[in-house]
Write a protein that holds these residues in place. Structure first.
Motif: not given
Length: 218
Positions: A55-84
């Motif tokens: 299937g497809n996941i779109f953010y701001q009209g862009i398929d995130i699999q096609k622009e992963p670096e662009w997407f991860l720049e705009k995204c934040a994952y916040i959880a217990d197991d996040n890596r720092f």
């Protein structure tokens, strides 16, 4: 806008199947369901560079699999197991990891840490669970994230600070950001979620606007 279009994710014997919804910017979506319903799988599907979903996941009209670096720049994952870097301080983590984000701002990070009542000199491993979640929010705001994925962020959080925490989330939403948040806390759901997505055994059984204790409309 965030859009899931016929998204199916397989994890071993578990399948999250045929997820479809659209969410405009500026809203908080609560993702509800029992343990094992697929809540974390839904969030993780967006963050993995080589996700095996169909299937497809779109953010701001862009398929995130096609622009992963662009997407991860705009995204934040916040959880217990996040890596720092757990043996380093909050500021050292910002300095080491901030270079991966074009818009990372050291002064903003200091400001947001103050808002979260945290010290930049505190070691990550010395933080409580709640402090670690709040640190991640400060880190995400400092690099101007626009899509926040929060996995059980308020579980175990002090009830007094939880109110302030949601006030901070409202500030983030006012900046035209979008938040997806898993939670089991009914008061959080009633008072703070704009929309609700309910999962059961890997299927989305409902999606709609939240009307607090009155329920929600699909």
């Amino acid at each position: 806008m965030l859009e899931f279009r016929n998204v199916t994710v397989k994890r071993g014997k578990f399948t999250l199947s045929n997820i479809n919804f659209q969410l405009e910017d500026g809203y908080l979506l609560g993702i509800l369901g029992k343990n094992g319903a697929g809540k974390t799988t839904l969030l993780n599907s967006m963050m993995e560079r080589h996700s095996n979903y169909t299937g497809n996941i779109f953010y701001q009209g862009i398929d995130i699999q096609k622009e992963p670096e662009w997407f991860l720049e705009k995204c934040a994952y916040i959880a217990d197991d996040n890596r720092f870097f757990y043996k380093k301080t909050a500021m050292e983590n910002m300095e080491l990891l901030g270079g991966f984000y074009e818009k990372m701002d050291k002064e903003k990070f200091k400001t947001y840490m103050d808002e979260m009542k945290l010290s930049c000199g505190q070691q990550i491993s010395a933080m409580s669970r709640g402090q670690f979640i709040r640190f991640q929010i400060a880190f995400a705001r400092a690099h101007c994230a626009r899509l926040y994925l929060l996995d059980e962020a308020t579980a175990g959080m002090d009830p007094v600070f939880r109110r302030d925490f949601y006030n901070i989330l409202r500030q983030i939403l006012a900046e035209e950001a979008t938040i997806l948040m898993t939670t089991h806390i009914q008061s959080d759901i009633d008072r703070n979620m704009d929309y609700i997505c309910r999962l059961e055994q890997g299927k989305m059984v409902s999606f709609g606007e939240n009307f607090g204790e009155e329920g929600y409309h699909e």
